[in-house]
Motif scaffolding. Structure first.
Motif, PDB file in Angstrom:
ATOM      1  N   UNK A  52       0.796  -1.236   0.000  1.00 35.80           N
ATOM      2  CA  UNK A  52       0.000   0.000   0.000  1.00 35.80           C
ATOM      3  C   UNK A  52       0.823   1.278   0.000  1.00 35.80           C
ATOM      4  N   UNK A  53       2.118   1.161   0.314  1.00 39.66           N
ATOM      5  CA  UNK A  53       2.933   2.378   0.466  1.00 39.66           C
ATOM      6  C   UNK A  53       2.935   3.245  -0.798  1.00 39.66           C
ATOM      7  N   UNK A  54       3.371   2.666  -1.912  1.00 34.33           N
ATOM      8  CA  UNK A  54       3.492   3.501  -3.121  1.00 34.33           C
ATOM      9  C   UNK A  54       2.131   3.910  -3.711  1.00 34.33           C
ATOM     10  N   UNK A 105       2.103  18.135  -0.333  1.00 27.44           N
ATOM     11  CA  UNK A 105       1.285  17.261   0.509  1.00 27.44           C
ATOM     12  C   UNK A 105       1.933  15.882   0.662  1.00 27.44           C
ATOM     13  N   UNK A 106       2.493  15.390  -0.446  1.00 26.81           N
ATOM     14  CA  UNK A 106       3.136  14.068  -0.412  1.00 26.81           C
ATOM     15  C   UNK A 106       4.307  14.077   0.564  1.00 26.81           C
ATOM     16  N   UNK A 107       5.101  15.157   0.507  1.00 30.28           N
ATOM     17  CA  UNK A 107       6.244  15.269   1.411  1.00 30.28           C
ATOM     18  C   UNK A 107       5.777  15.276   2.872  1.00 30.28           C
ATOM     19  N   UNK A 108       4.730  16.034   3.145  1.00 32.85           N
ATOM     20  CA  UNK A 108       4.241  16.116   4.515  1.00 32.85           C
ATOM     21  C   UNK A 108       3.753  14.751   5.002  1.00 32.85           C
ATOM     22  N   UNK A 109       3.093  14.029   4.104  1.00 36.63           N
ATOM     23  CA  UNK A 109       2.586  12.705   4.474  1.00 36.63           C
ATOM     24  C   UNK A 109       3.733  11.764   4.853  1.00 36.63           C
ATOM     25  N   UNK A 110       4.778  11.772   4.032  1.00 35.12           N
ATOM     26  CA  UNK A 110       5.918  10.888   4.324  1.00 35.12           C
ATOM     27  C   UNK A 110       6.556  11.286   5.660  1.00 35.12           C
ATOM     28  N   UNK A 111       6.771  12.579   5.839  1.00 31.71           N
ATOM     29  CA  UNK A 111       7.381  13.045   7.095  1.00 31.71           C
ATOM     30  C   UNK A 111       6.600  12.564   8.310  1.00 31.71           C
ATOM     31  N   UNK A 127       8.022  -1.846  11.806  1.00 31.08           N
ATOM     32  CA  UNK A 127       7.935  -2.262  10.405  1.00 31.08           C
ATOM     33  C   UNK A 127       8.908  -1.415   9.576  1.00 31.08           C
ATOM     34  N   UNK A 128       9.030  -1.742   8.300  1.00 30.28           N
ATOM     35  CA  UNK A 128       9.983  -1.052   7.433  1.00 30.28           C
ATOM     36  C   UNK A 128       9.272  -0.474   6.217  1.00 30.28           C
ATOM     37  N   UNK A 129       9.541   0.813   5.958  1.00 31.93           N
ATOM     38  CA  UNK A 129       9.011   1.426   4.737  1.00 31.93           C
ATOM     39  C   UNK A 129       9.691   0.758   3.544  1.00 31.93           C
ATOM     40  N   UNK A 130       8.914   0.289   2.575  1.00 31.16           N
ATOM     41  CA  UNK A 130       9.505  -0.463   1.454  1.00 31.16           C
ATOM     42  C   UNK A 130      10.200   0.451   0.445  1.00 31.16           C
ATOM     43  N   UNK A 131      11.150   1.267   0.929  1.00 28.99           N
ATOM     44  CA  UNK A 131      11.832   2.211   0.038  1.00 28.99           C
ATOM     45  C   UNK A 131      13.256   2.336   0.525  1.00 28.99           C
ATOM     46  N   UNK A 132      14.197   1.758  -0.224  1.00 27.58           N
ATOM     47  CA  UNK A 132      15.574   1.767   0.283  1.00 27.58           C
ATOM     48  C   UNK A 132      16.227   3.142   0.150  1.00 27.58           C
ATOM     49  N   UNK A 133      15.552   4.051  -0.558  1.00 26.70           N
ATOM     50  CA  UNK A 133      16.105   5.403  -0.675  1.00 26.70           C
ATOM     51  C   UNK A 133      15.551   6.365   0.374  1.00 26.70           C
ATOM     52  N   UNK A 134      14.686   5.867   1.227  1.00 27.20           N
ATOM     53  CA  UNK A 134      14.114   6.731   2.262  1.00 27.20           C
ATOM     54  C   UNK A 134      15.229   7.166   3.222  1.00 27.20           C
ATOM     55  N   UNK A 135      15.371   8.497   3.393  1.00 23.76           N
ATOM     56  CA  UNK A 135      16.477   8.974   4.220  1.00 23.76           C
ATOM     57  C   UNK A 135      16.147  10.372   4.737  1.00 23.76           C
ATOM     58  N   UNK A 186      16.601  14.062   5.567  1.00 26.63           N
ATOM     59  CA  UNK A 186      17.419  15.130   4.971  1.00 26.63           C
ATOM     60  C   UNK A 186      17.389  16.316   5.913  1.00 26.63           C
ATOM     61  N   UNK A 187      18.491  16.493   6.602  1.00 26.20           N
ATOM     62  CA  UNK A 187      18.569  17.514   7.649  1.00 26.20           C
ATOM     63  C   UNK A 187      18.303  18.911   7.071  1.00 26.20           C
ATOM     64  N   UNK A 188      18.864  19.153   5.879  1.00 29.98           N
ATOM     65  CA  UNK A 188      18.759  20.489   5.269  1.00 29.98           C
ATOM     66  C   UNK A 188      17.311  20.865   5.009  1.00 29.98           C
ATOM     67  N   UNK A 189      16.513  19.930   4.484  1.00 30.55           N
ATOM     68  CA  UNK A 189      15.126  20.309   4.186  1.00 30.55           C
ATOM     69  C   UNK A 189      14.187  19.930   5.334  1.00 30.55           C
ATOM     70  N   UNK A 190      14.744  19.368   6.395  1.00 27.17           N
ATOM     71  CA  UNK A 190      13.926  18.960   7.547  1.00 27.17           C
ATOM     72  C   UNK A 190      12.769  18.062   7.097  1.00 27.17           C
ATOM     73  N   UNK A 191      13.123  17.121   6.240  1.00 30.44           N
ATOM     74  CA  UNK A 191      12.118  16.181   5.760  1.00 30.44           C
ATOM     75  C   UNK A 191      12.823  14.985   5.162  1.00 30.44           C
ATOM     76  N   UNK A 192      12.061  13.963   4.801  1.00 31.81           N
ATOM     77  CA  UNK A 192      12.667  12.763   4.234  1.00 31.81           C
ATOM     78  C   UNK A 192      12.844  12.893   2.728  1.00 31.81           C
ATOM     79  N   UNK A 193      13.929  12.332   2.236  1.00 28.89           N
ATOM     80  CA  UNK A 193      14.035  12.065   0.805  1.00 28.89           C
ATOM     81  C   UNK A 193      13.416  10.690   0.592  1.00 28.89           C
ATOM     82  N   UNK A 194      12.722  10.534  -0.503  1.00 29.84           N
ATOM     83  CA  UNK A 194      12.089   9.224  -0.741  1.00 29.84           C
ATOM     84  C   UNK A 194      11.909   8.979  -2.236  1.00 29.84           C
ATOM     85  N   UNK A 195      11.713   7.720  -2.594  1.00 27.18           N
ATOM     86  CA  UNK A 195      11.536   7.367  -4.007  1.00 27.18           C
ATOM     87  C   UNK A 195      10.144   7.753  -4.469  1.00 27.18           C
TER      88      UNK A 195
END
Ligand SMILES: [Fe+2]
Ligand SMILES: [Fe+2]
Lengths: 95, 312
Positions: free
Chosen positions: B190-192, B224-230, B241-249, B251-260
């Motif tokens: 359901x994640x993506x 909105x998508x960024x806020x949801x992930x955060x 559990x684990x988010x099924x995204x190995x690029x999820x990380x 990002x201190x600079x933007x105070x939010x997650x980078x994601x696929x």
């Protein structure tokens, strides 16, 4: 055989006894009893009200937005209708 | 008044954050945009009842069944609020239902994915309703009065939807290893699709510009998508559990997650009607509608016989 959703009704709900009835939305229904039941099911599933009015939408008469200015104009220059228009001396207590 | 003058009044209202009401003058494109958006939103609520309705008879406890019934009933109510909001723009309920039943109208792509296990029902409440809430909180301030008011009402009801979903997933995540695996599997699937719910990326979102200009929307799809992930990552972490995204990380600079990004080709394909469940959903809606025809006919005949004839 026609297949439609019935007429449109406006729904007003009273939150608590003593309070005014406030418009909350619409329902479709084929008669007034069904309109009330639908309004109950759609708008008061969480005790939002103690009483309901339903009115056929076609029975509502509304002011027209185009002449808001002139229609409500008579109220504009009658500041003497407000309590703050009047000077009451200090020392007579709250009035 | 001529059109230019009307337009000026309309623009002035938007500038003041005033609401546009059904009888106010509005540009034809504003009306069209809203009819499309609000009716699609209504269809999404109604079709959204199907994947969950599918599990009502198989809910694992009486409590779970009561909760799911109440939630699905709420979604039906949301559809009704939104249909009347769209009707106030000059389209009839019949016209909208017809567009849905004939496959001409669109609805949220998310409901074309199957609910394979009980964990999917928890995941839908938690993630799908969670994403819907994020969008709908923004739409509470939409410039069209009836749409905005419908959203206020809907948001009040939605928070129970998300909480019951998260509670349900929590039971699985802290249950037996098999249950935890079920929860992870649901999250994986359901994640993506949930991230797709916010719509195409801003760089290729054809309707966004007008929607923002007219204040129908207040934020972009990507915001909105960024806020949801955060917001969601810590909920996933709590569950172990684990988010099924190995690029999820983070990002201190933007105070939010980078994601696929989700697979946008899949998204387009589902919108086009080729998702796993598109045909099944449409068939179910059509079946329910035609099986209800006799009820509508009887109600209409009864209404016409009422002595006062108010509804005749
Ligand atoms: Fe909903
Ligand atoms: Fe919901």
């Amino acid at each position: 055989m026609s297949d439609n959703q019935g007429q449109l009704w406006e729904v007003f709900v009273q939150k608590k006894s003593g309070q005014p009835f406030v418009h909350c939305g619409n329902v479709h229904a084929f008669d007034k009893e069904m309109a009330l039941q639908n309004a109950r099911d759609v708008y008061t599933r969480r005790n939002e009200g103690m009483a309901l009015w339903v009115v056929l939408s076609t029975a509502i008469v509304a002011s027209s937005p185009e002449d808001i200015g002139s229609f409500f104009e008579p109220a504009n220059d009658k500041i003497f209708r407000h309590p703050t228009f009047y000077q009451i001396p200090d020392g007579v207590g709250h009035m | 008044m001529d059109t230019a003058k009307f337009e000026e009044v309309f623009e002035a209202k938007l500038a003041k954050n005033d609401f546009i009401e059904p009888k106010d003058w509005m540009p034809e494109n504003y009306r069209k945009h809203l009819i499309r958006q609000v009716s699609q939103h209504a269809h999404s609520e109604i079709v959204g009842m199907l994947p969950e309705g599918n599990w009502i008879t198989r809910a694992p406890s009486l409590r779970a069944k009561l909760v799911l019934l109440a939630k699905v009933q709420d979604e039906g109510g949301h559809g009704l609020y939104l249909y009347t909001a769209a009707e106030s723009l000059g389209i009839s309920r019949d016209e909208m239902l017809n567009a849905l039943l004939t496959g001409k109208a669109k609805y949220s792509s998310i409901f074309n994915y199957p609910t394979l296990t009980w964990a999917d029902i928890g995941a839908i409440g938690w993630l799908v309703d969670g994403a819907a809430i994020m969008n709908q909180v923004m739409l509470q301030r939409s410039s069209y009065g009836p749409y905005s008011r419908a959203m206020v009402r809907i948001c009040k009801e939605e928070s129970f939807h998300q909480r019951q979903g998260y509670e349900s997933i929590t039971h699985l995540a802290f249950g037996t290893p098999e249950q935890k695996a079920m929860a992870q599997d649901a999250l994986n699937r359901w994640w993506f699709p949930t991230l797709m719910m916010f719509g195409p990326p801003d760089r290729e979102s054809p309707n966004s510009e007008n929607a923002l200009k007219w204040r129908i929307k207040r934020e972009t799809n990507d915001q909105l998508r960024q806020r949801f992930v955060n917001q969601t990552v810590k909920q996933v972490e709590y569950l172990g559990l684990t988010v099924p995204d190995k690029h999820l990380k983070w990002n201190e600079a933007k105070q939010g997650y980078d994601f696929s990004e989700p697979d946008w080709d899949e998204f387009k394909n589902v919108i086009k009607g080729n998702g796993i469940c598109n045909k099944e959903r449409l068939a179910s809606r059509n079946k329910a509608h035609s099986e209800g025809a006799w009820v509508r006919a009887a109600a209409e005949a009864y209404g016409k016989k009422q002595p006062e004839k108010e509804a005749a």
